[in-house]
Design an enzyme around this catalytic site. Structure first.
Site, mmCIF file in Angstrom:
data_model
loop_
_atom_site.group_PDB
_atom_site.id
_atom_site.type_symbol
_atom_site.label_atom_id
_atom_site.label_comp_id
_atom_site.label_asym_id
_atom_site.label_seq_id
_atom_site.Cartn_x
_atom_site.Cartn_y
_atom_site.Cartn_z
ATOM 1 N N GLY A 50 0.787 -1.121 -0.207
ATOM 2 C CA GLY A 50 -0.007 0.007 0.209
ATOM 3 C C GLY A 50 0.802 1.243 -0.038
ATOM 4 O O GLY A 50 2.173 1.021 0.410
ATOM 5 N N CYS A 51 0.307 2.237 -0.271
ATOM 6 C CA CYS A 51 1.342 3.651 -0.486
ATOM 7 C C CYS A 51 1.850 4.083 0.912
ATOM 8 O O CYS A 51 3.112 4.324 1.237
ATOM 9 C CB CYS A 51 0.614 4.586 -1.055
ATOM 10 S SG CYS A 51 1.609 6.196 -1.486
ATOM 11 N N GLN A 52 0.968 3.786 1.741
ATOM 12 C CA GLN A 52 1.503 4.407 3.462
ATOM 13 C C GLN A 52 1.853 3.447 4.353
ATOM 14 O O GLN A 52 2.466 3.666 5.192
ATOM 15 C CB GLN A 52 0.378 5.553 3.728
ATOM 16 C CG GLN A 52 0.525 6.605 2.675
ATOM 17 C CD GLN A 52 -0.450 8.071 3.023
ATOM 18 O OE1 GLN A 52 -0.382 7.865 4.306
ATOM 19 N NE2 GLN A 52 -0.767 8.957 2.144
ATOM 20 N N ALA A 118 -5.070 4.009 0.102
ATOM 21 C CA ALA A 118 -3.928 3.487 -0.057
ATOM 22 C C ALA A 118 -3.320 2.739 1.281
ATOM 23 O O ALA A 118 -2.232 2.525 1.643
ATOM 24 C CB ALA A 118 -2.667 4.534 -0.689
#
Lengths: 139, 412
Positions: A50-52, A118
């Protein structure tokens, strides 16, 4: 309880909260209660990108049921994982594949399914279903 | 100018009324928008200019003899002139419309890059946005050239001595950010450019985070290229500027070609248009250009001096208030900073903080801010970033502080 019953139970649980704070405190509590995944499973290979926030997912098949374990470095994500685990853990591949997972929407946590969030939740649910599909193919 | 001695002359409550979105509610709370570094909100002057364009002026530019086309061509070229004046470029043909900073950098990397040979070197800094790393990294891979990185210190300031050491006879271009989007550091670009020019090396400045905060004077900086995006300076998304010195733009090979970039075309031979049109293939983002000019006019009406003074006041206030929160550490403590504050809180994931603040109607950015090398340097997985604009208030900062304390209690 079958998957549908667990989803209903969670929806009812969340309907008791009057404001967002109660809801999020509950999610955070669930996150804290999530059993810790064995360190040996926290590998990049098991990382759902995931991005974060990072999410690690591991699954095993025992006596026709899938046992998941998971972790995240963010506590709210961990709480959401705990909810998903409560629903899908220890069920057969078919039951997991058929799960509607609409409790996320019905508990007012729909924004967490948005890809911009995200947080890996969407990808995690997808991965759990893919695992189920893989175990089903093996049987 | 000593910013500390000045006080803001702005009527912030009046200014806020220019921004329709600032009166909306988010999650039942009044929106507190602290993410202008990602994209700034738009004043009604910009929104009106775009509406007017589509309802009264729409036609293609540089093409038709009819009145609408003539009118909008003038308006679009006036927009170019507005931008030229704003950054004090010598000529309007030094202003190229692009889709944004990212395309501006890619344009230079693609065209200038054609001249690169194996072993040539490009210099960037350790605090670049990915958009000012990847075009050069890809180019260097293609050309067997070398990408070198100017390091930063613990405060997030460039190490100028290291920079000087990194310059070699192989250095072909230096590409640096004016203001760090993550750390807020304002780099001494004028000095960096003068050092580079002493060795005849051209410099590109990524001004995406500088343009909303300060007066940019490209002739004074003597920069060879300057890039920025419209949407960070209160204009529309999808439009940006590449400023290039005339002599560079004339030399650079073609970028994208097509309609609008030519004088005459035959299958045997095409004669290309002069700059700037040679770099502007296809029907441009006309509303973007018009909207950007409206944004620049708006900013000038408020006054960049006033904006700088007020934003500095906000930065100092927020830095003081945030620093007082137990366990909070500000990442990026350069002496010279724009109104951007990145921070981490011991034991709390930035993502969790962002979610709780969002529930309170507070919009901040969380994550790596497209600057993963900075995160690696500071050993972080991400930060919470507060980026302030002149429509923000001290009261909003107070609410942010309360929100952070509340989130800390919930997440501990």
């Amino acid at each position: 309880m079958n998957i549908q019953e667990i989803e209903t139970e969670i929806i009812e649980e969340f309907s008791l909260f009057e404001d967002w704070m109660g809801k999020y405190e509950h999610i955070i509590e669930m996150g804290k209660s999530l059993p810790v995944i064995a360190e040996r499973y926290k590998t990049d290979e098991r990382l759902i990108k995931g991005c974060q926030s990072k999410v690690w997912l591991h699954s095993e098949m025992k006596e026709g049921k899938i046992f998941f374990s998971a972790d995240s470095d963010a506590i709210i994500t961990k709480g959401l994982i705990a909810m998903v685990m409560r629903v899908l853990n220890e069920h057969s591949p078919d039951e997991i594949l058929d799960a509607k997972m609409d409790f996320v929407e019905k508990t007012g946590l729909k924004e967490h399914l948005s890809p911009t969030r995200a947080n890996g939740l969407v990808n995690m649910i997808k991965q759990m279903k893919l695992d189920a599909l893989a175990y089903k193919a093996k049987v | 100018m000593n910013l500390k001695e000045k006080h803001s002359a702005l009527d912030i409550q009046k200014i806020r009324k220019d921004f329709p979105i600032l009166s909306r509610k988010v999650n039942g709370k009044s929106l507190i928008y602290l993410d202008s570094g990602a994209t700034a909100q738009k004043p009604k002057q910009v929104i009106d200019a775009i509406t007017k364009y589509y309802s009264e002026q729409n036609a293609n530019i540089h093409r038709g003899v009819h009145t609408l086309s003539q009118e909008i061509t003038s308006a679009y070229e006036n927009a170019r002139a507005t931008i030229q004046k704003h950054i004090n470029a010598k000529h309007t043909h030094e202003i190229i419309f692009t889709s944004g900073t990212t395309e501006s950098i890619n344009l230079v990397a693609t065209t200038f890059g054609k001249w690169l040979k194996p072993g040539d070197e490009i210099l960037v800094t350790a605090m670049e946005h990915h958009s000012n790393i990847l075009p050069w990294q890809q180019l260097c891979e293609e050309k067997s050239a070398v990408l070198k990185v100017i390091p930063i210190n613990e405060k997030g300031e460039l190490l100028l001595d290291e920079y000087k050491k990194l310059i070699s006879s192989e250095t072909k271009l230096i590409s640096i950010t004016h203001v760090s989007n993550t750390l807020g550091t304002i780099n001494p670009v004028k000095e960096i450019i003068s050092i580079a020019h002493a060795k005849n090396i051209p410099v590109l400045v990524d001004g995406a985070q500088a343009i909303p905060h300060m007066r940019i004077n490209v002739q004074d900086l003597d920069t060879d290229f300057y890039c920025f995006s419209g949407h960070k300076v209160y204009g529309p998304t999808g439009v940006g500027i590449l400023y290039g010195k005339e002599q560079w733009l004339r030399k650079l090979p073609n970028y994208q070609v097509g309609g609008g970039t030519i004088k005459t075309v035959s299958f045997a031979k095409t004669e290309y248009a002069d700059i700037p049109l040679r770099f502007e293939a296809g029907t441009p983002n006309i509303e973007g250009g018009i909207g950007l000019a409206a944004a620049i006019d708006y900013v000038n009406e408020i006054g960049l001096e006033n904006i700088s003074v007020y934003e500095h006041e906000l930065l100092e206030y927020a830095t003081k208030k945030l620093s007082a929160i137990e366990g909070l550490k500000i990442i990026g403590t350069a002496k010279n900073k724009a109104s951007v504050i990145s921070f981490v809180i011991h034991g709390i994931h930035p993502y969790d903080m962002g979610i709780i603040l969002d529930q309170l109607g507070i919009a901040v950015r969380t994550g790596h801010h497209c600057t993963q090398p900075i995160m690696d340097k500071f050993g972080l997985k991400g930060t919470v970033r507060v980026s302030l604009a002149f429509y923000n208030t001290k009261e909003e900062i107070n609410k942010l502080v309360k929100g952070i304390i509340k989130a800390k209690e919930m997440l501990k």
